[in-house]
Every structure is written in structure tokens, then in C-alpha cells.
Design a protein around this motif. Structure first.
Motif, PDB file in Angstrom:
ATOM      1  N   ILE A 196      44.776  40.585  39.724  1.00 18.54           N
ATOM      2  CA  ILE A 196      43.927  39.251  39.880  1.00 18.54           C
ATOM      3  C   ILE A 196      42.476  39.548  40.108  1.00 18.54           C
ATOM      4  CG2 ILE A 196      45.748  37.617  40.256  1.00 18.54           C
ATOM      5  CD1 ILE A 196      44.545  37.694  43.386  1.00 18.54           C
ATOM      6  N   GLY A 197      42.137  40.878  40.118  1.00 17.21           N
ATOM      7  CA  GLY A 197      40.927  41.435  40.630  1.00 17.21           C
ATOM      8  C   GLY A 197      40.594  41.411  42.174  1.00 17.21           C
ATOM      9  N   GLU A 198      39.364  42.247  42.532  1.00 17.23           N
ATOM     10  CA  GLU A 198      39.082  42.538  43.746  1.00 17.23           C
ATOM     11  C   GLU A 198      38.738  41.109  44.584  1.00 17.23           C
ATOM     12  OE1 GLU A 198      35.747  44.911  46.690  1.00 17.23           O
ATOM     13  OE2 GLU A 198      36.386  45.685  44.632  1.00 17.23           O
ATOM     14  N   GLY A 199      37.902  40.590  43.703  1.00 21.97           N
ATOM     15  CA  GLY A 199      37.469  39.241  44.542  1.00 21.97           C
ATOM     16  C   GLY A 199      38.480  38.242  45.267  1.00 21.97           C
ATOM     17  N   ARG A 200      39.438  38.055  44.217  1.00 18.70           N
ATOM     18  CA  ARG A 200      40.275  36.916  44.465  1.00 18.70           C
ATOM     19  C   ARG A 200      41.567  37.559  45.445  1.00 18.70           C
ATOM     20  NH1 ARG A 200      41.004  34.647  38.247  1.00 18.70           N
ATOM     21  NH2 ARG A 200      39.607  32.977  38.720  1.00 18.70           N
ATOM     22  N   ALA A 201      41.685  38.897  45.244  1.00 19.87           N
ATOM     23  CA  ALA A 201      42.871  39.559  45.996  1.00 19.87           C
ATOM     24  C   ALA A 201      42.391  39.767  47.551  1.00 19.87           C
ATOM     25  CB  ALA A 201      43.079  40.967  45.425  1.00 19.87           C
ATOM     26  N   LYS A 202      41.150  40.094  47.532  1.00 15.42           N
ATOM     27  CA  LYS A 202      40.474  40.291  48.867  1.00 15.42           C
ATOM     28  C   LYS A 202      40.497  38.974  49.686  1.00 15.42           C
ATOM     29  CE  LYS A 202      37.111  43.003  49.202  1.00 15.42           C
ATOM     30  NZ  LYS A 202      35.625  43.776  49.705  1.00 15.42           N
ATOM     31  N   GLU A 203      40.282  37.856  49.007  1.00 12.28           N
ATOM     32  CA  GLU A 203      40.189  36.694  49.637  1.00 12.28           C
ATOM     33  C   GLU A 203      41.786  35.968  50.356  1.00 12.28           C
ATOM     34  OE1 GLU A 203      40.503  32.535  51.011  1.00 12.28           O
ATOM     35  OE2 GLU A 203      41.318  33.285  48.949  1.00 12.28           O
ATOM     36  N   LEU A 204      42.489  36.392  49.475  1.00  8.14           N
ATOM     37  CA  LEU A 204      44.107  36.194  49.795  1.00  8.14           C
ATOM     38  C   LEU A 204      44.607  36.970  50.656  1.00  8.14           C
ATOM     39  CD1 LEU A 204      45.595  35.200  46.179  1.00  8.14           C
ATOM     40  CD2 LEU A 204      44.861  33.489  48.070  1.00  8.14           C
ATOM     41  N   LEU A 205      44.562  38.377  50.678  1.00  2.89           N
ATOM     42  CA  LEU A 205      44.866  39.185  51.463  1.00  2.89           C
ATOM     43  C   LEU A 205      44.145  39.004  52.768  1.00  2.89           C
ATOM     44  CD1 LEU A 205      45.345  42.323  49.464  1.00  2.89           C
ATOM     45  CD2 LEU A 205      46.989  40.827  49.947  1.00  2.89           C
ATOM     46  N   LEU A 206      43.048  38.968  53.053  1.00  2.00           N
ATOM     47  CA  LEU A 206      42.274  38.675  54.347  1.00  2.00           C
ATOM     48  C   LEU A 206      42.599  37.279  54.914  1.00  2.00           C
ATOM     49  CD1 LEU A 206      38.899  40.583  53.510  1.00  2.00           C
ATOM     50  CD2 LEU A 206      40.943  41.423  54.742  1.00  2.00           C
ATOM     51  N   SER A 207      42.671  36.516  54.202  1.00  6.24           N
ATOM     52  CA  SER A 207      42.724  35.055  54.829  1.00  6.24           C
ATOM     53  C   SER A 207      44.340  34.800  55.161  1.00  6.24           C
ATOM     54  CB  SER A 207      42.315  33.980  53.953  1.00  6.24           C
ATOM     55  OG  SER A 207      43.234  33.921  52.932  1.00  6.24           O
TER      56      SER A 207
ATOM     57  N   LEU B 107      47.828  47.188  45.900  1.00  8.24           N
ATOM     58  CA  LEU B 107      47.464  48.007  44.812  1.00  8.24           C
ATOM     59  C   LEU B 107      47.881  47.132  43.592  1.00  8.24           C
ATOM     60  CD1 LEU B 107      46.864  50.727  43.761  1.00  8.24           C
ATOM     61  CD2 LEU B 107      49.170  51.343  43.512  1.00  8.24           C
ATOM     62  N   PHE B 108      49.005  46.345  43.505  1.00 11.62           N
ATOM     63  CA  PHE B 108      49.265  45.741  42.256  1.00 11.62           C
ATOM     64  C   PHE B 108      48.858  44.497  42.285  1.00 11.62           C
ATOM     65  CE2 PHE B 108      52.999  48.352  43.895  1.00 11.62           C
ATOM     66  CZ  PHE B 108      53.104  49.207  42.689  1.00 11.62           C
ATOM     67  N   LEU B 109      48.262  43.871  43.334  1.00 17.52           N
ATOM     68  CA  LEU B 109      47.644  42.754  43.450  1.00 17.52           C
ATOM     69  C   LEU B 109      46.005  42.731  42.779  1.00 17.52           C
ATOM     70  CD1 LEU B 109      47.539  39.566  43.809  1.00 17.52           C
ATOM     71  CD2 LEU B 109      46.844  39.943  46.075  1.00 17.52           C
ATOM     72  N   LEU B 110      45.469  43.859  43.173  1.00 18.55           N
ATOM     73  CA  LEU B 110      44.044  44.206  42.915  1.00 18.55           C
ATOM     74  C   LEU B 110      44.012  44.295  41.331  1.00 18.55           C
ATOM     75  CD1 LEU B 110      42.953  46.842  45.362  1.00 18.55           C
ATOM     76  CD2 LEU B 110      41.860  44.703  44.788  1.00 18.55           C
TER      77      LEU B 110
ATOM     78  N   ALA C 192      54.880  36.631  51.644  1.00 22.90           N
ATOM     79  CA  ALA C 192      54.757  37.883  52.014  1.00 22.90           C
ATOM     80  C   ALA C 192      55.441  38.816  51.070  1.00 22.90           C
ATOM     81  CB  ALA C 192      55.231  37.966  53.325  1.00 22.90           C
ATOM     82  N   GLY C 193      56.234  39.555  51.487  1.00 20.39           N
ATOM     83  CA  GLY C 193      56.957  40.392  50.583  1.00 20.39           C
ATOM     84  C   GLY C 193      57.549  39.592  49.386  1.00 20.39           C
ATOM     85  N   GLY C 194      57.892  38.543  49.573  1.00 21.00           N
ATOM     86  CA  GLY C 194      58.481  37.766  48.266  1.00 21.00           C
ATOM     87  C   GLY C 194      57.402  37.585  47.348  1.00 21.00           C
ATOM     88  N   CYS C 195      56.115  37.246  48.001  1.00 14.88           N
ATOM     89  CA  CYS C 195      55.043  37.301  46.810  1.00 14.88           C
ATOM     90  C   CYS C 195      54.538  38.544  46.171  1.00 14.88           C
ATOM     91  CB  CYS C 195      53.799  36.652  47.627  1.00 14.88           C
ATOM     92  SG  CYS C 195      52.639  35.997  46.708  1.00 14.88           S
ATOM     93  N   GLY C 196      55.012  39.689  47.151  1.00 14.09           N
ATOM     94  CA  GLY C 196      54.832  41.014  46.481  1.00 14.09           C
ATOM     95  C   GLY C 196      55.951  40.895  45.184  1.00 14.09           C
ATOM     96  N   LEU C 197      56.965  40.652  45.315  1.00 15.08           N
ATOM     97  CA  LEU C 197      58.041  40.738  44.109  1.00 15.08           C
ATOM     98  C   LEU C 197      57.593  39.922  43.159  1.00 15.08           C
ATOM     99  CD1 LEU C 197      61.345  40.082  46.128  1.00 15.08           C
ATOM    100  CD2 LEU C 197      60.506  42.452  44.811  1.00 15.08           C
ATOM    101  N   VAL C 198      56.943  38.842  43.257  1.00 17.25           N
ATOM    102  CA  VAL C 198      56.247  38.163  42.163  1.00 17.25           C
ATOM    103  C   VAL C 198      55.113  39.048  41.532  1.00 17.25           C
ATOM    104  CG1 VAL C 198      54.917  35.967  41.399  1.00 17.25           C
ATOM    105  CG2 VAL C 198      57.030  35.840  43.147  1.00 17.25           C
ATOM    106  N   THR C 199      54.253  39.483  42.156  1.00 20.16           N
ATOM    107  CA  THR C 199      53.123  40.174  42.046  1.00 20.16           C
ATOM    108  C   THR C 199      53.600  41.211  40.962  1.00 20.16           C
ATOM    109  OG1 THR C 199      52.142  39.656  43.958  1.00 20.16           O
ATOM    110  CG2 THR C 199      51.032  41.483  42.692  1.00 20.16           C
ATOM    111  N   VAL C 200      54.769  42.094  41.209  1.00 19.72           N
ATOM    112  CA  VAL C 200      55.059  43.276  40.379  1.00 19.72           C
ATOM    113  C   VAL C 200      55.908  43.018  38.911  1.00 19.72           C
ATOM    114  CG1 VAL C 200      54.713  44.948  42.215  1.00 19.72           C
ATOM    115  CG2 VAL C 200      56.989  44.013  41.744  1.00 19.72           C
ATOM    116  N   CYS C 201      56.212  41.715  38.990  1.00 19.77           N
ATOM    117  CA  CYS C 201      56.908  41.307  37.814  1.00 19.77           C
ATOM    118  C   CYS C 201      55.620  41.073  36.450  1.00 19.77           C
ATOM    119  CB  CYS C 201      57.453  40.025  37.892  1.00 19.77           C
ATOM    120  SG  CYS C 201      59.247  40.170  39.177  1.00 19.77           S
TER     121      CYS C 201
END
Length: 258
Positions: free
Chosen positions: A153-164, A147-150, A111-120
Motif C-alpha cells: 500500500i506504499g509508505e505513506g499509508r503504511a506508516k500511518e497505520l503502523l504508527l497509529s 516489509l510486505f505492507l510497504l 495484528a498478526g492476523g492482519c499480517g496474514l491478510v497482507t501477504v496473501c
């Protein structure tokens, strides 16, 4: 009371360490503010060239603290907006920091911890680490990190991770570009230190700063606007002292120590 975030500098590298191992380094308003202060400090420190974000204990960061989530239930909209804005400002600060930020991930980042990884900028992780944006499983949304994940890694992969909201292993995180290197736990610290030292010794600080700025700012422009902006940044880079030193050393076949 022990600091929830530790800060130290060694050999031009600032180490920012999450220090709530008993709470799996879960995020609350205190730790978010402490992180923001630490990153501001690293950015302002002329002796710091690279920043490493790491954590104590077996978990990198488990997301929001349970007590913190319970408190949010009592907030009104204005209070929640002010609180979420603080997290937004932290993620924005890390993403746009003038110095390279390396995530040293020794355990799960959820969750928020993965968010920290995403913005590094660069992420090293142990093979056992799990990653995921699990907010949808508790009726919440991973709004700010999306916003940062899109971008990452792009919309397709981000959408699947965020929705699942599913957890992924380190191999999958590597394959989609969420992390960049997998390192066994007993070598993680040494590998990150060596990578940071390489950046410090071989790369111009101003070049890394300008490169990060271009990446952050160019994506929302049209092709023509982007090219014009890139040309302007190119011209700006040529005027820096680092560029003058670097070109002179190259022409003279000298090894430059940055």
C-alpha cells in the motif's frame, strides 16, 4: 486433539483453514508451524492450482495468543529471534508461494492476523470486518509485516497505520488496497470459490507462478536491472509448455481449458 489448521483439496483448490475459533484463531508457535506445513503441502501438490486461506468462527485471526505473549516474556534474545524467524518464514512462504493465495476473511483480522491478510495475493472480506496493526498499543512492533505492507500500500499509508495502531473498517481497507473485494457474509464462500475456479480454468499455472515471482523480485532492482530481469523472465516464459499451448490455441481460435 483437534487440528489447529485444517487442509483439504477440492477442484484443484487447496483450502487451509485456521481452526481455533474458541481462541479467535490467535497465533502461537503451534499454529504458525501448522500453517507453514500446510502451505508447503499445497505448493508441492501437483493437483493444486490455487490456495484459499480461511478461518472457522466469527474472527479471522486476532493476532498473537495471550498465553503465547506471556511465554515470550520469559525468552532470551536468541529464543525470541528463533521464534520470530519462524513467523518470518511463514510470511515469506505465503508471499512467494508458487500458487495464487486468496484470503477469505469472514471476520476481524488484527495484528498478526492482519499480517496474514497482507501477504496473501488477493483478499475477499465481509463488510463488517475490521483490520489493523495494533502492536504499538502493547509496546510491540509490527516488524515483519511492515516489509510486505510497504510493498502493498506504499509508505505513506503504511506508516500511518503502523504508527497509529488504529483499526480500520473494510471500506477503508478496500480503498487502500489491503483487500480487493467486499462480499456479504452469506455469499463470501461462493464468491471465493467462483474466483478460484476462474483462475484454475482460465489462467496458466506457470504464468501465474512467474508473474508472482517477478512482482516479488523486481522491486528492489534499479530500473536498468529491473528491465533486464523482466526481459529474461519474458524469454523464460516463452519456452514454457503453457505458452506454446496458449499461443497455439489463440492462433487457432480455440478455447483452452487450463
Amino acid at each position: 486433539m483437534e487440528n489447529v489448521v485444517l487442509y483439504e483439496v477440492s477442484e484443484r483448490v487447496a483450502y487451509i483453514t485456521l481452526n481455533r475459533p474458541d481462541k479467535r484463531n490467535a497465533l502461537n508457535d503451534e499454529i504458525v508451524e501448522a500453517l507453514h506445513d500446510a502451505f508447503r503441502r499445497a505448493e508441492a501438490d501437483g493437483q493444486v492450482k490455487v490456495v484459499v486461506l480461511r478461518a472457522k468462527g466469527s474472527v479471522f485471526c486476532a493476532g498473537a495468543d495471550l498465553a503465547y505473549l506471556q511465554q515470550l516474556q520469559k525468552n532470551n534474545y536468541e529464543e525470541n529471534l528463533a521464534d520470530s524467524s519462524r513467523l518470518k518464514e511463514l510470511f515469506h512462504k505465503i508471499y512467494t508461494l508458487k500458487k495464487v493465495v486468496i484470503a477469505q476473511i469472514q471476520g476481524h483480522a488484527i495484528a498478526g492476523g492482519c499480517g496474514l491478510v497482507t501477504v496473501c495475493d488477493v483478499a475477499f472480506a465481509v463488510p463488517e470486518a475490521k483490520f489493523g496493526y495494533t502492536e504499538v498499543k502493547i509496546g510491540f512492533i509490527p516488524a515483519i509485516v511492515s516489509l510486505f505492507l510497504l510493498r502493498k500500500i506504499g509508505e505513506g499509508r503504511a506508516k500511518e497505520l503502523l504508527l497509529s495502531g488504529r483499526l480500520i473498517d473494510a471500506e477503508e481497507a478496500l480503498s487502500i488496497g489491503l483487500v480487493h473485494r467486499l462480499v456479504e457474509a452469506d455469499r463470501l464462500e461462493a464468491e471465493v470459490k467462483a474466483y478460484a475456479a476462474q483462475l484454475c480454468a482460465q489462467n496458466s499455472a506457470s504464468s501465474m507462478e512467474l508473474s508472482k515471482r517477478i512482482i516479488a523480485e523486481i522491486q528492489e532492482r534499479t530500473l536498468e536491472q529491473g528491465l533486464q530481469y523482466a526481459a529474461q523472465m519474458n524469454a523464460m516464459a516463452r519456452e514454457t509448455e503453457d505458452c506454446r499451448r496458449g499461443i497455439a490455441a489463440f492462433l487457432e481460435k480455440k478455447t483452452l481449458e487450463w
